[in-house]
Motif scaffolding. Structure first.
Motif: not given
Length: 305
Positions: A168-173, A175-176, A212-213, A216
């Motif tokens: 989940e944190q990898d997806i956040d990182e 995202d940009s 999440k993905q 996004n």
């Protein structure tokens, strides 16, 4: 029981003796059933047949943990030829590859040199190259490589695994970078220090990262044979007005063919993961370890005429 079954097939996947035996059986047992063929050219008729049925494809030259720079360069050239052939033959196919096949365990500079050549060819022909994810010890290196190339190239994507705590944190990182991600449950034996040991927790995290993905707003591949995950994705898309051109389902060649066709008829993008090559045994054992019901799908696929 499921844990025992998973561990059993993961144990079998590491047998050098069985792998060598399987390589000699490849053309007789696996080709045209769970793999496309012994090489890419022999897989082309299968790709055309799948395309004719409305299915997209991603191909993968089986083989990993390369420990020779010469072999890594050979794998690189093979990938480049595959991309060029896909373009020349006008096949609806992408390419998947592992960083260890390009020399990740040998030298990082070697990987960058090889991957640069591949992506330059992919950009020229507008063909997506997906960096497959391997075991957790190689996860960070793989994501670092992906981030670097994604900042400079359009036609590169990667894979995230739901059984890892970090995902989940990898997806956040990521995202940009607006990444195209393939989301899977995971198929390697990992320590409880880095991965959820219980299936229910993996399933819950899988739903979380799919949500999440997709929310996004980035193109997503849901790679699963699990009807519950497929239905969850459909419902999520409906509730949030996510159009069908923003995601695709992915399944393995030779497994759940009727479900694949049903999804196509419903108007969903459906991509088949089609491996080729003699080194199919480890891949096959890990697929059986992923989900016990894959055993029945695989047996049906391998015994069909």
């Amino acid at each position: 029981m499921e844990v025992i079954t998973r561990d059993f097939f993961l144990f079998l996947s590491k047998s050098n003796l069985l792998n060598k035996m399987a390589q000699s059986w490849g053309s007789r047992v696996a080709a045209g059933k769970i793999i496309g063929g012994n090489d890419f050219n022999s897989s082309i008729p299968t790709i055309r047949q799948l395309n004719h049925q409305g299915l997209s494809v991603t191909v993968d030259h089986l083989g990993e943990f390369v420990n020779s720079s010469e072999v890594a360069k050979e794998r690189t050239e093979e990938c480049i030829r595959t991309i060029e052939t896909i373009a020349d033959q006008q096949l609806n196919s992408q390419v998947s590859l592992k960083m260890t096949s390009l020399g990740l365990d040998i030298d990082l500079d070697l990987v960058y040199q090889n991957m640069t050549k591949i992506l330059q060819t992919a950009e020229k022909h507008k063909i997506m190259v997906t960096i497959d994810m391997e075991d957790e010890t190689r996860c960070q290196k793989t994501l670092d490589i992906f981030k670097d190339f994604r900042s400079r190239y359009e036609y590169v994507s990667t894979v995230l695994q739901a059984y890892l705590y970090r995902t989940e944190q990898d997806i956040d990182e990521l995202d940009s970078l607006k990444p195209f991600l393939r989301l899977v449950k995971g198929a390697y034996k990992e320590s409880e220090k880095v991965a959820y040991p219980e299936k229910a927790d993996v399933d819950a995290n899988y739903k979380k990262i799919i949500r999440k993905q997709l929310l996004n707003g980035h193109y997503t591949a849901i790679a699963s044979h699990d009807d519950k995950m497929i239905e969850f994705t459909k419902q999520l898309a409906s509730e949030h007005n996510i159009t069908k051109d923003m995601f695709e389902f992915q399944m393995l060649y030779g497994m759940r063919s009727q479900t694949q066709q049903s999804l196509v008829k419903e108007g969903y993008n459906m991509r088949v993961y089609l491996p080729y090559g003699n080194d199919w045994y480890g891949y096959f054992m890990r697929r059986l370890a992923e989900r016990p019901s894959n055993i029945a799908f695989a047996f049906k696929g391998m015994t069909k005429k």
